[in-house]
Design an enzyme around this catalytic site. Structure first.
Site, mmCIF file in Angstrom:
data_model
loop_
_atom_site.group_PDB
_atom_site.id
_atom_site.type_symbol
_atom_site.label_atom_id
_atom_site.label_comp_id
_atom_site.label_asym_id
_atom_site.label_seq_id
_atom_site.Cartn_x
_atom_site.Cartn_y
_atom_site.Cartn_z
ATOM 1 N N LYS A 50 -2.630 -2.583 8.725
ATOM 2 C CA LYS A 50 -3.603 -1.629 8.576
ATOM 3 C C LYS A 50 -3.543 -1.090 7.259
ATOM 4 O O LYS A 50 -2.550 -0.957 6.460
ATOM 5 C CB LYS A 50 -3.043 -0.241 9.264
ATOM 6 C CG LYS A 50 -4.039 0.958 9.135
ATOM 7 C CD LYS A 50 -3.832 1.879 10.178
ATOM 8 C CE LYS A 50 -4.806 3.272 9.760
ATOM 9 N NZ LYS A 50 -4.464 4.501 10.584
ATOM 10 N N LYS B 285 -6.918 -4.206 10.579
ATOM 11 C CA LYS B 285 -7.720 -3.013 10.545
ATOM 12 C C LYS B 285 -7.700 -2.734 8.804
ATOM 13 O O LYS B 285 -6.987 -2.585 8.407
ATOM 14 C CB LYS B 285 -7.281 -1.818 11.389
ATOM 15 C CG LYS B 285 -7.931 -0.260 11.105
ATOM 16 C CD LYS B 285 -7.458 0.459 11.869
ATOM 17 C CE LYS B 285 -8.008 1.917 11.421
ATOM 18 N NZ LYS B 285 -7.201 2.791 11.632
ATOM 19 N N SER C 188 -14.811 3.036 11.431
ATOM 20 C CA SER C 188 -15.987 4.038 11.261
ATOM 21 C C SER C 188 -16.871 3.755 10.127
ATOM 22 O O SER C 188 -17.985 3.802 10.236
ATOM 23 C CB SER C 188 -15.264 5.429 11.049
ATOM 24 O OG SER C 188 -14.477 5.353 9.943
HETATM 25 C C1 PBG Z 1 -4.745 7.315 12.453
HETATM 26 C C2 PBG Z 1 -6.191 6.671 12.689
HETATM 27 C C3 PBG Z 1 -7.012 6.378 11.573
HETATM 28 C C4 PBG Z 1 -8.019 5.481 12.151
HETATM 29 C C5 PBG Z 1 -7.494 4.955 13.427
HETATM 30 N N1 PBG Z 1 -6.309 5.694 13.317
HETATM 31 C C6 PBG Z 1 -7.450 7.226 10.208
HETATM 32 C C7 PBG Z 1 -6.583 6.784 9.017
HETATM 33 O O1 PBG Z 1 -5.712 6.367 9.119
HETATM 34 O O2 PBG Z 1 -6.912 7.537 8.253
HETATM 35 C C8 PBG Z 1 -9.266 5.060 11.548
HETATM 36 C C9 PBG Z 1 -10.391 4.373 12.452
HETATM 37 C C10 PBG Z 1 -11.719 4.441 11.956
HETATM 38 O O3 PBG Z 1 -12.007 4.602 10.789
HETATM 39 O O4 PBG Z 1 -12.640 4.050 12.601
HETATM 40 N N2 PBG Z 1 -4.112 7.265 11.574
#
Ligand code: PBG
Length: 327
Positions: free
Chosen positions: A194, A247, A273
């Protein structure tokens, strides 16, 4: 012209093209991320993600009926609590928004496979994904809390948990607590690679989870690094992860491909997103053909190696598969 090899021969007609297709897509592999919120009579469109909504539990049936009808069989749940504090205590409250949602959905829609996002950023007043020590997130203290959160989700009925915090050792701690409580068969899908990404911007607006100070670069990965993703994945597997995740999606397909080649476990891709928002905004402006772009980008994600695809376009994709636009 005497040509022996004419690759165009196999592109002649839709029937032949579909016979020799290398990538097959099934709605079974789609996961729809959705937001549930504390409160009543809420179905609020998310400004940064037109077409996506925050739902209170008394209205969520409207969405879930649509999900099931589309052929999507699995959801990834995010919660928006009423109460935030330093330690994110509503994240493990048995009466918290996720726990109530899982309980409700499981009872009413037993055929739906429920995955929960395990993280703290939606529940902490500072918006970071863990317990703070000064301005830094304390890794090992956070592990205890993450384990408690994961257990509370599973006790509420979650089928699978997906830790997204990026603390070191979280998969091991979560596996331990689940096993100790006889949940040995509940799988962990780890957000292994991530990245610290600007593509999450619209989500943070949706979930109210932007960090109040600083950024997430001390725990999420540096986008410059590819090999490090293999290290993260290897560690997660040693700790007991069942499914690996990469991701964001679109800009990280090289990472997905290398994980797929290196390991044997299923690999999920999260098209986040910001990817949704870009396609949506461009299509609302009339610059692109939304359906064609959604289909093509999903096909490319599967071609790069995705076994599972988490996407806000899951329901549309299921429909396109059914219509034979892709597959
Ligand atoms: C929680 C989380 C996030 C996303 C999924 N789980 C946000 C982040 O890490 O800031 C992002 C999902 C998306 O952008 O669709 N930590």
């Amino acid at each position: 012209m005497k040509l022996v090899n004419r690759p165009r021969r196999l592109r002649n007609g839709a029937q032949l093209r579909s016979m020799v297709r290398e990538t097959r897509i099934s709605a079974d592999t789609l996961i729809y991320p959705m937001f549930v919120q504390e409160g009543e009579n809420i179905c609020e469109e998310i400004e940064s993600m037109p077409g996506q909504y925050r739902w209170s539990l008394d209205r969520v049936d409207e969405l879930l009926e649509k999900v099931l009808q589309s052929g999507v069989k699995s959801i990834l749940l995010f919660g928006i609590p009423d109460h935030k504090d330093e330690i994110g205590s509503s994240a493990w409250d048995p009466n918290g928004i996720i726990q109530k949602a899982v309980h409700y959905i499981k009872k009413r829609y037993p055929q739906l496979y429920i995955i929960t996002d395990v993280c703290m950023c939606e529940y902490t007043s500072h918006g970071h994904c863990g317990i703070l020590c000064g301005r830094d997130v304390d890794n090992d203290k956070t592990l205890e809390v993450l384990a408690k959160i994961a257990l509370s989700h599973v006790q509420a009925g979650a089928d699978m948990v997906a830790p997204s915090d990026m603390m070191d050792g979280r998969v091991r701690r979560i596996r331990e607590i689940l096993d100790k409580n006889q949940y040995t068969n509940v799988p962990i899908m780890s957000y292994s690679a991530k990245y610290a990404s600007a593509f999450y911007g619209p989500f943070r607006t949706a979930a109210g989870s932007a960090p109040a100070f600083g950024d997430r670069k001390s725990y999420q990965m540096d986008p410059h690094n590819g090999r490090e993703a293999l290290l993260e994945a290897k560690l997660d597997l040693q700790e007991g992860a069942d499914i690996l995740m990469v991701k964001p999606g679109m800009a990280y397909l090289d990472v997905l491909q290398s994980l797929k080649q290196q390991f044997y476990q299923p690999v999920a891709l999260y098209s986040v997103s910001g990817e949704y928002a870009m396609i949506k905004a461009a299509s609302m402006a009339g610059y692109v053909d939304e359906a064609a772009l959604v289909c093509e980008s999903a096909v490319c994600m599967y071609r790069a190696g995705a076994d599972l695809l988490i996407t806000y376009y899951a329901m549309e994709l299921a429909k396109y598969i059914q219509e034979g636009r892709i597959g």
